[in-house]
Design an enzyme around this catalytic site. Sequence first.
Site, PDB file in Angstrom:
ATOM      1  N   SER A  68       0.722  -1.210  -0.132  1.00 25.55           N
ATOM      2  CA  SER A  68       0.120  -0.020   0.138  1.00 25.55           C
ATOM      3  C   SER A  68       0.794   1.111  -0.203  1.00 25.55           C
ATOM      4  O   SER A  68       0.161   2.160  -0.444  1.00 25.55           O
ATOM      5  CB  SER A  68      -0.931  -0.013   1.171  1.00 25.55           C
ATOM      6  OG  SER A  68      -2.167  -0.962   1.071  1.00 25.55           O
ATOM      7  N   LYS A  71       0.681   3.555  -2.970  1.00 22.87           N
ATOM      8  CA  LYS A  71      -0.709   3.980  -3.481  1.00 22.87           C
ATOM      9  C   LYS A  71      -0.545   5.725  -3.492  1.00 22.87           C
ATOM     10  O   LYS A  71      -0.975   6.199  -4.337  1.00 22.87           O
ATOM     11  CB  LYS A  71      -1.761   3.944  -2.269  1.00 22.87           C
ATOM     12  CG  LYS A  71      -2.375   2.445  -2.431  1.00 22.87           C
ATOM     13  CD  LYS A  71      -3.298   2.188  -1.016  1.00 22.87           C
ATOM     14  CE  LYS A  71      -3.685   0.645  -1.093  1.00 22.87           C
ATOM     15  NZ  LYS A  71      -4.609   0.216   0.029  1.00 22.87           N
ATOM     16  N   TYR A 193      -2.910  -2.718 -10.413  1.00 15.55           N
ATOM     17  CA  TYR A 193      -2.928  -2.404  -8.884  1.00 15.55           C
ATOM     18  C   TYR A 193      -2.082  -3.574  -8.180  1.00 15.55           C
ATOM     19  O   TYR A 193      -1.160  -3.201  -7.573  1.00 15.55           O
ATOM     20  CB  TYR A 193      -4.460  -2.344  -8.387  1.00 15.55           C
ATOM     21  CG  TYR A 193      -4.315  -2.308  -6.691  1.00 15.55           C
ATOM     22  CD1 TYR A 193      -3.919  -1.006  -6.120  1.00 15.55           C
ATOM     23  CD2 TYR A 193      -4.655  -3.551  -6.113  1.00 15.55           C
ATOM     24  CE1 TYR A 193      -3.975  -1.355  -4.835  1.00 15.55           C
ATOM     25  CE2 TYR A 193      -4.827  -3.544  -4.684  1.00 15.55           C
ATOM     26  CZ  TYR A 193      -4.341  -2.235  -4.127  1.00 15.55           C
ATOM     27  OH  TYR A 193      -4.467  -2.559  -2.755  1.00 15.55           O
ATOM     28  N   TYR A 245      -4.954   4.452   7.482  1.00  5.51           N
ATOM     29  CA  TYR A 245      -6.080   3.927   7.647  1.00  5.51           C
ATOM     30  C   TYR A 245      -6.889   4.215   9.098  1.00  5.51           C
ATOM     31  O   TYR A 245      -7.044   5.390   9.219  1.00  5.51           O
ATOM     32  CB  TYR A 245      -6.186   2.514   7.534  1.00  5.51           C
ATOM     33  CG  TYR A 245      -5.213   1.811   6.427  1.00  5.51           C
ATOM     34  CD1 TYR A 245      -5.751   2.278   5.071  1.00  5.51           C
ATOM     35  CD2 TYR A 245      -4.206   1.156   6.532  1.00  5.51           C
ATOM     36  CE1 TYR A 245      -4.755   1.787   3.831  1.00  5.51           C
ATOM     37  CE2 TYR A 245      -3.427   0.928   5.303  1.00  5.51           C
ATOM     38  CZ  TYR A 245      -3.835   1.225   4.234  1.00  5.51           C
ATOM     39  OH  TYR A 245      -3.044   0.770   3.190  1.00  5.51           O
ATOM     40  N   VAL A 263       1.409  -3.525   3.709  1.00  7.30           N
ATOM     41  CA  VAL A 263       1.565  -4.772   4.578  1.00  7.30           C
ATOM     42  C   VAL A 263       2.851  -5.690   4.237  1.00  7.30           C
ATOM     43  O   VAL A 263       2.889  -6.817   4.896  1.00  7.30           O
ATOM     44  CB  VAL A 263       0.204  -5.953   4.140  1.00  7.30           C
ATOM     45  CG1 VAL A 263      -1.059  -5.157   4.784  1.00  7.30           C
ATOM     46  CG2 VAL A 263       0.126  -5.955   2.851  1.00  7.30           C
TER      47      VAL A 263
HETATM   48  O1  DON Z   1      -4.613  -4.749  -1.627  1.00 15.56           O
HETATM   49  C1  DON Z   1      -3.911  -5.460  -0.729  1.00 15.56           C
HETATM   50  O2  DON Z   1      -4.743  -6.043   0.212  1.00 15.56           O
HETATM   51  C2  DON Z   1      -2.616  -5.174  -0.847  1.00 15.56           C
HETATM   52  N1  DON Z   1      -1.940  -5.191  -2.050  1.00 15.56           N
HETATM   53  C3  DON Z   1      -1.849  -3.859   0.031  1.00 15.56           C
HETATM   54  C4  DON Z   1      -2.791  -3.682   1.081  1.00 15.56           C
HETATM   55  C5  DON Z   1      -1.797  -2.904   2.083  1.00 15.56           C
HETATM   56  O3  DON Z   1      -0.694  -3.017   2.140  1.00 15.56           O
HETATM   57  C6  DON Z   1      -2.527  -2.564   3.362  1.00 15.56           C
HETATM   58  N2  DON Z   1      -1.522  -1.903   4.135  1.00 15.56           N
HETATM   59  N3  DON Z   1      -1.190  -1.586   4.949  1.00 15.56           N
END
Ligand code: DON
Length: 608
Positions: A68, A71, A193, A245, A263
């Site tokens: 993320s 983003k 994405y 978040y 993540v």
């Molecule tokens: O969309 C997802 O679930 C992952 N590619 C990215 C999520 C993420 O990194 C949330 N952040 N902390």
Amino acid sequence: MDQPVISAINHYLEQLHREFAGLTEGEVASYIPELSHADPAWFGIAIATVDGHVYQVGDTRQGFTIQSASKPFVYGLALEEHGLDYVLNRVGVEPSGEAFNSISLEPGTGRPLNPMINAGAIATASMVQGDSDPARLAKVLGMFERFTGHPMKVDETVYLSERATGHRNRALAHLMHGFGIVEGNPEASLDLYFRQCSVVVNCRDLALLGACLANNGINPVTGVRALSEKHVPRVLSVMGSCGMYDYSGEWLYRIGMPAKSGVGGGLLAVLPGQLAIAVFSPPLDPRGNSCRGIAVCERISDDLKLHLFHPLRSTTASTIRVAYRANEVRSRRTRSPAQEAMLSQQGARVQVYELQGELAFGATESLLEAVGQEGDEPDFLVFDMRHVVNVDHAAGWLLIEFARIAHGQGRTVLFVGCDNKYPFQRRARKQWNGIDEAGVFALNDIDRALEWCENRLLERNGLAVDEMGRVSLARSALCAGLDAVHGEELERIGRRVEYRPNETVFRIGDAGDALFIVLHGELEAHIHGPHQEVTRLSTFIPGNYFGELPLASGGARTANVRAVTHATCIEVSYAALSEGLKVGLLSRMATDLARKLAGQARVQKVLG
Ligand code: DON
């Protein structure tokens, strides 16, 4: 520019690393199966500054997927490609207060609340333009390359793992396609994405990604622009309000820096104008933010008081390096006795402020307030900006408004030493149409600016600037103290020389074997500064002499001398001097030198 030998920051980071390595809270992400292989002990911290220095400790070269933390950067790319209105129409900027993968779309429109949650990020990825899927991916990777300074690649295994399990994200993409938010094939945008999340970075890269944002969009190591300046505050704003978040509010409250987590274990915090902190540590809290990442950033923010809402304050005292008037400090142009007298009397009409450091709104406002309070208001205001490192937008606006109003009142304002301050000059020209006719930036050298103001003062008081005309050798300063015999000797051995404007008389390093007495015209001595700029040492007008130093000390020329106008000099070879005349000249020179040194002490200090 990595790892200086003596570094308080490295030492501090090592301490932090030792301390927080012991923090074992959190779970490595496993909902994307491939991520679960990460070692929970991996731990790196990096700080990158807007000057391009990177300090790092621990596993900062270990690759991981950006997730993320990609983003904000793809959001920046969408803003570059489509502009603010288009992007805002499709993705909002309100914090959701919900988890990163929440299915929260605006009722009725299907617009995701912000670009930091998955829904908003998928919509943002769908905006990346390109003729083909590989072309769109290449655009995203090229964007990351501008930020990190090296080619980027996707971790195919993580990408495939996420693609195989990302049912929620797939649902979001199709839902938004139904609302017309995701245009074209939703699977293609979803794929982009997943790939953007699987871009491989290390902790150092992450710090540099942040440092580019801190540095107004320019990569501080490569000098490459990674993001337009106008989009930088937009990207940082959504990081500030939504980057963590459902922890975003408390994060801003405690740490006070725009941030983004992923993540994969990466966490990035940015202090605009200063630095970026990146932490890599895979164990996550239930919201998907790195546990050590949060703890380390909170500690650094606390220790160094980096919270964005700790206001910085600079005072006028620190902005004004020296203030003086032209009756106290004169230009290096030599003047006649009548001109000298006039300038001693009228020089106070010229006020010079030598400024320094960073000019921001507060310090500039109080500086201009102080200028307005000076009492007998000067007709000429000179701001010497050579030691100013930056003029921010508000400070520049204030200075130029001040100059424009002063100009309207018939006063002259000069900003000197702005040749390297392009953004300030560019904004100034936009703000004030007639600025170039007013000559505000015309002079880049404080000595010349002072001379220019003095000349105006002389003219205004009815004295010609070049009123010296011609003197005879007998009336020159050097001859004045000599007895008749030596005066005649000088007449006899002197050789008359004519110079054209700009003609060189001698250069640094030439043999010093003659002195010169000026009968007519103007000449000047100068040296070249560290950037090849010409620094005037003095001017010579009829009656003055120069080239005399080696007579006393031996050796070569220590300055360049050239004619400014047509000039006539008497050249006197040292070798032709009788012993008696030589002693007479040296004694006369010693007297002049003592007088000059006393008078020049302050000028030297100010003109540098
Ligand atoms: O969309 C997802 O679930 C992952 N590619 C990215 C999520 C993420 O990194 C949330 N952040 N902390």
